[in-house]
Design an enzyme around this catalytic site. Structure first.
Site, PDB file in Angstrom:
ATOM      1  CG  PHE A  57      -1.850   1.211   1.207  1.00 18.13           C
ATOM      2  CD1 PHE A  57      -3.030   1.164   0.484  1.00 18.13           C
ATOM      3  CD2 PHE A  57      -1.537   2.386   1.875  1.00 18.13           C
ATOM      4  CE1 PHE A  57      -3.881   2.268   0.425  1.00 18.13           C
ATOM      5  CE2 PHE A  57      -2.375   3.496   1.829  1.00 18.13           C
ATOM      6  CZ  PHE A  57      -3.552   3.433   1.104  1.00 18.13           C
TER       7      PHE A  57
ATOM      8  CE  LYS B   9       0.134   5.487   8.000  1.00 19.43           C
ATOM      9  NZ  LYS B   9      -1.269   5.877   8.191  1.00 19.43           N
TER      10      LYS B   9
ATOM     11  CG  ASP C 273       5.708   3.598   1.768  1.00 14.35           C
ATOM     12  OD1 ASP C 273       5.751   4.211   2.848  1.00 14.35           O
ATOM     13  OD2 ASP C 273       4.684   3.499   1.078  1.00 14.35           O
TER      14      ASP C 273
HETATM   15  C1  LIG Z   1       3.122   2.378   3.847  1.00 17.17           C
HETATM   16  C2  LIG Z   1       2.223   3.529   3.536  1.00 17.17           C
HETATM   17  N1  LIG Z   1       2.507   4.330   2.495  1.00 17.17           N
HETATM   18  C3  LIG Z   1       1.744   5.381   2.186  1.00 17.17           C
HETATM   19  C4  LIG Z   1       0.602   5.664   2.901  1.00 17.17           C
HETATM   20  C5  LIG Z   1      -0.236   6.843   2.526  1.00 17.17           C
HETATM   21  O1  LIG Z   1      -0.080   7.853   3.487  1.00 17.17           O
HETATM   22  P1  LIG Z   1      -1.100   9.068   3.548  1.00 17.17           P
HETATM   23  O2  LIG Z   1      -2.420   8.532   3.970  1.00 17.17           O
HETATM   24  O3  LIG Z   1      -0.485   9.992   4.564  1.00 17.17           O
HETATM   25  O4  LIG Z   1      -1.131   9.673   2.190  1.00 17.17           O
HETATM   26  C6  LIG Z   1       0.254   4.853   3.982  1.00 17.17           C
HETATM   27  C7  LIG Z   1      -0.979   5.108   4.738  1.00 17.17           C
HETATM   28  O5  LIG Z   1      -1.498   4.283   5.429  1.00 17.17           O
HETATM   29  C8  LIG Z   1       1.077   3.757   4.312  1.00 17.17           C
HETATM   30  O6  LIG Z   1       0.799   2.944   5.333  1.00 17.17           O
END
Ligand SMILES: Cc1ncc(COP(=O)(O)O)c(C=O)c1O
Length: 389
Positions: free
Chosen positions: A135, A249, A220
């Site tokens: 994700f 986050k 990520d």
């Molecule tokens: C691993 C990862 N990447 C990207 C995102 C996307 O982040 P945002 O909701 O701040 O755009 C998330 C959100 O849960 C995530 O867990």
């Protein structure tokens, strides 16, 4: 109309909200509008690293707000510069780009990887390999990067140039790294995918293959970063050093921020005019992020690991728990077949603790500052709820 009804009437209904209106919080505790107390085991999906209303963080943010709330990126500000220095020094990266969310941080990483490849090898080497069950966000490009079909319904056409490889399958992933690939994007622990950790040997071999072919390795760390797993970055557990790291986050301690960090190879790829963000690097948010990082010293991180071990132990000793995945305070709980994690969350909220779900698992992301007493109390309640199903 009460506030829940107002929300249901006027907020576009993209979230399946719990029947819970939160009013205020302190540390790992939150209270609803009727003054009922809950132990927060979700941190606003891994965001409130220092819990709610942390004094040091509040002082840093409000102090900066009183001086200067926003400037745009046309000018220098001290919090932005200091946050970049702190992040780079502590992660071994060289440069930082700031934005507002995890998806934006990944967008920036994707653009940087494409430009790096274009600059060095010309057109046609633009594919980003991502992993099945990953994700990476909700923008069109990061949805395209996300290796889960469920997120791809209704929104065609997607940006091209992404290829999905099977996670934790070395031969399958290596086979995807063909001559048209500029980067490999991965989460050290797939969070939304159910808290699935990538094998360390797999990551190390991929990192070596990427280096050989000058394919950029993008971690990520939006969910795994900023101490969540007991190290500043989740990658530290495997010893893999990525070329680009994305964060969000936990970094802002409750305010929106995203960051892409560039290592030796990727730093300097994006030049003036290549990328930007009006709010990115906002001084108040950066001041708060500096306060978060200051707290995350070795002792604090060791405590995160210990707290995670305690929680894991309690869960593993609970009837109806099949397996506990993840690290530190990022845990996924596989329940006995037939038990719905969503129903467990509802029952837990009714008893005063707030967990999350991810895929078919219960997911726990408590504030990193949760105390031993709170953790014991939360475990007592949650394990009791799980055992009762
Ligand atoms: C691993 C990862 N990447 C990207 C995102 C996307 O982040 P945002 O909701 O701040 O755009 C998330 C959100 O849960 C995530 O867990």
């Amino acid at each position: 109309m009460d506030d829940k009804q107002l929300d249901r009437q006027y907020v576009e209904n993209t979230y399946a909200r719990q029947d819970l209106l939160l009013d205020h919080g302190k540390g790992a505790l939150v209270w609803d509008e009727n003054g009922r107390e809950y132990i927060d085991l979700g941190s606003g999906i891994g965001v409130n690293a220092l819990g709610h209303a942390d004094e040091g963080w509040l002082q840093a943010v409000t102090g900066q707000l009183k001086k200067l709330a926003h400037t745009s990126n046309l000018y220098y500000t001290a919090p932005c510069a200091r946050l970049a220095e702190e992040l780079c020094t502590r992660t071994g990266q060289e440069k930082a780009f700031f934005c507002n969310s995890g998806a934006e941080a990944n967008e920036c990483a994707i653009k940087a990887a494409r430009k790096y490849s274009f600059t060095h090898y010309g057109a046609g080497r633009h594919v980003i390999v991502t992993l099945q069950n990953s994700f990476h966000g909700r923008t069109m490009a990061t949805l395209s990067a996300t290796g889960q079909d469920v997120f791809h319904r209704h929104f065609d056409p997607f940006p091209e140039g992404f290829r999905y490889a099977p996670a934790n399958d070395l031969a399958g992933t290596l086979a995807a790294l063909r001559g048209d690939v500029c980067a490999l994007l991965f989460e050290p622990i797939q969070g939304e995918g159910g808290v699935v950790e990538l094998d360390h040997g797999y990551l190390q071999k991929l990192a070596a293959a990427c280096r050989e072919q000058d394919i950029l390795l993008i971690a990520d760390e939006v969910q795994t970063g900023i101490g969540r797993t007991g190290k500043l970055l989740g990658c530290e557990h495997s010893g893999v050093r990525p070329d680009i790291v994305t964060l969000a986050k936990g970094l802002g301690g409750g305010l929106p921020i995203g960051a892409a960090l560039f290592g030796e190879r990727a730093a300097g790829t994006l030049q003036a005019g290549d990328h930007g963000s009006t709010f990115g690097g906002n001084p108040a948010v950066c001041a708060g992020a500096c306060a978060v990082l200051r707290r995350l010293d070795d002792g604090f991180l060791a405590e995160v690991e210990k707290k995670g071990d305690y929680l894991r132990g309690r869960l593993l000793a609970t009837p109806n728990v099949r397996e506990v995945s993840g690290r530190g305070l990022m845990l996924g709980v596989a329940l006995r077949e037939g038990i719905s994690p969503a129903e467990v969350v509802k029952a837990a909220i009714a008893k005063g603790v707030i967990p999350l779900t991810a895929h078919e698992r219960l997911r726990l992301l408590p504030p990193l500052v949760i105390t031993g007493g709170e953790l014991t109390r939360a475990s007592d309640i949650l394990c009791d709820v799980i055992a009762g199903f």
